[in-house]
Each structure stands twice: as structure tokens, then as C-alpha cells.
Design a protein around this motif. Structure first.
Motif, PDB file in Angstrom:
ATOM      1  N   THR A  43      33.108  49.973  32.631  1.00 35.46           N
ATOM      2  CA  THR A  43      32.902  51.215  31.878  1.00 35.46           C
ATOM      3  C   THR A  43      33.018  51.051  30.364  1.00 35.46           C
ATOM      4  O   THR A  43      32.870  52.022  29.633  1.00 35.46           O
ATOM      5  N   ASP A  44      33.244  49.824  29.877  1.00 36.21           N
ATOM      6  CA  ASP A  44      33.429  49.587  28.447  1.00 36.21           C
ATOM      7  C   ASP A  44      32.145  49.301  27.688  1.00 36.21           C
ATOM      8  O   ASP A  44      32.168  49.144  26.474  1.00 36.21           O
ATOM      9  N   SER A  68      15.658  47.818  38.539  1.00 34.19           N
ATOM     10  CA  SER A  68      16.891  47.509  37.808  1.00 34.19           C
ATOM     11  C   SER A  68      17.489  46.198  38.298  1.00 34.19           C
ATOM     12  O   SER A  68      17.087  45.659  39.331  1.00 34.19           O
ATOM     13  N   LEU A  69      18.431  45.703  37.525  1.00 43.76           N
ATOM     14  CA  LEU A  69      19.214  44.515  37.868  1.00 43.76           C
ATOM     15  C   LEU A  69      20.675  44.948  37.814  1.00 43.76           C
ATOM     16  O   LEU A  69      21.142  45.452  36.788  1.00 43.76           O
ATOM     17  N   ILE A  70      21.382  44.785  38.928  1.00 46.28           N
ATOM     18  CA  ILE A  70      22.798  45.165  38.953  1.00 46.28           C
ATOM     19  C   ILE A  70      23.657  43.912  39.065  1.00 46.28           C
ATOM     20  O   ILE A  70      23.183  42.849  39.452  1.00 46.28           O
ATOM     21  N   PHE A  71      24.939  44.063  38.734  1.00 49.66           N
ATOM     22  CA  PHE A  71      25.896  42.963  38.825  1.00 49.66           C
ATOM     23  C   PHE A  71      27.296  43.544  38.915  1.00 49.66           C
ATOM     24  O   PHE A  71      27.517  44.726  38.661  1.00 49.66           O
ATOM     25  N   THR A  72      28.243  42.701  39.276  1.00 51.36           N
ATOM     26  CA  THR A  72      29.650  43.100  39.307  1.00 51.36           C
ATOM     27  C   THR A  72      30.446  42.170  38.395  1.00 51.36           C
ATOM     28  O   THR A  72      29.981  41.105  38.004  1.00 51.36           O
ATOM     29  N   GLY A 127      33.395  47.864  40.872  1.00 53.76           N
ATOM     30  CA  GLY A 127      32.230  48.630  40.464  1.00 53.76           C
ATOM     31  C   GLY A 127      31.101  47.744  40.020  1.00 53.76           C
ATOM     32  O   GLY A 127      31.243  46.534  39.835  1.00 53.76           O
ATOM     33  N   THR A 128      29.940  48.353  39.859  1.00 50.59           N
ATOM     34  CA  THR A 128      28.757  47.622  39.433  1.00 50.59           C
ATOM     35  C   THR A 128      28.197  48.251  38.168  1.00 50.59           C
ATOM     36  O   THR A 128      28.524  49.388  37.829  1.00 50.59           O
ATOM     37  N   ASN A 129      27.374  47.500  37.488  1.00 50.09           N
ATOM     38  CA  ASN A 129      26.683  47.988  36.311  1.00 50.09           C
ATOM     39  C   ASN A 129      25.204  47.699  36.526  1.00 50.09           C
ATOM     40  O   ASN A 129      24.856  46.665  37.091  1.00 50.09           O
TER      41      ASN A 129
END
Length: 162
Positions: free
Chosen positions: A40-41, A128-132, A138-140
């Protein structure tokens, strides 16, 4: 002899005072180290795409926000291309063998190098491309603006840099 003993005592006291002062400086410096980043930063986006001979290069850009400075590490995991309605697409993310960390402050951008190809298999276009992040739940997700990816979904993830 008394003068020599006094001189030695003063020198020893000076060394002790220097050691104590050095320890205080080290403690103060350790307190100034930013905490690890959380999902979340920062916000994440894909940088400009460079293309040539079926190869594509870009960066995954991390921009800190929220008035918080943190340390971002490139030990990101579980990269996954997503299609429409969040459907997982083939993804074969190959990450560097070493870990790099940078400090990002609000408005400062960190970059993670990406490379992929459109050659091989039937290319697809992710949404999209997600990662942890291993240190955070959580994921971004970064919206994918990089165009087609080869059918195997291979993406090379390079080092993190400012």
C-alpha cells in the motif's frame, strides 16, 4: 611518572568517549533507516515500451505516496499476467538471482527492468501484471500497456534501480 599516568588516563578516557559517541551515532543512523515498503506504500505502472526484432523492454515503475519513505526490495514474487475479468494467463517470470533494495520517498520512482518477446506460440495481450511481496500480504497490479506477450508468457524481471 604522574604526568605520564595522567596522560595515559586522559587518552584512555578519550578513546572511551569516542567509542561511546560512535555507538550513539550508529544507533541514531539505525533509527533513520526507512522501514520495508508495503504493497500500500506505492503505485505501480508500466513504463514506456522499447521494441525491436520481436523483443520488448520496459520497466515496472514504483512511485511512493502517502508521505511515507520506505525501502523497496526486488524480491517480488508470483508475477502473473491477467486477462479480461481477472483470468490468469500463461506466465513464466524469471527473476534475477540477487536481491537489490532502494529507498523510495513520496514522488520518487523506482524501476524494475522487464523484458519479453512476442515471438513463439500464439501471442496474447494481458490486461494487467500482478505480483506479491514476500514481506507483505496482498498483491499489487500494474495495468499492462506493453502490448502482446509470447504464448508461453515468459517475462524476464531484471534488477531494481532508482
Amino acid at each position: 611518572m604522574t604526568s605520564a599516568k595522567s596522560t595515559l588516563a586522559l587518552m584512555a578516557a578519550g578513546v572511551a568517549a569516542t567509542c561511546v559517541a560512535g555507538a550513539a551515532t550508529t544507533t541514531h543512523a539505525a533509527a533513520d533507516v526507512a522501514p520495508p515498503c508495503k504493497i500500500t506504500d506505492f503505485t505501480t505502472s508500466l513504463g514506456p515500451v522499447q521494441a525491436g526484432a520481436g523483443q520488448r523492454y520496459s520497466t515496472l515503475d514504483f512511485t511512493a505516496y502517502g508521505g511515507r519513505t520506505c525501502v523497496l526490495s526486488d524480491d517480488l514474487t508470483n508475477f502473473q499476467f491477467l486477462g479480461a475479468q481477472g483470468r490468469p494467463l500463461p506466465t513464466d517470470a524469471v527473476a534475477p538471482g540477487s536481491s537489490t533494495a532502494i529507498t523510495i520517498a513520496p514522488g520518487v520512482v523506482g524501476h524494475l527492468d522487464l523484458h519479453w518477446t512476442v515471438v513463439g506460440g500464439t501471442p496474447f495481450v494481458p490486461v494487467s501484471l500482478i505480483f506479491t511481496m514476500p514481506a507483505d500480504d496482498g498483491t499489487n497490479a500494474a495495468p499492462w500497456t506493453g502490448g502482446p506477450v509470447n504464448g508461453a508468457g515468459r517475462i524476464d524481471v531484471g534488477p531494481l534501480h532508482a
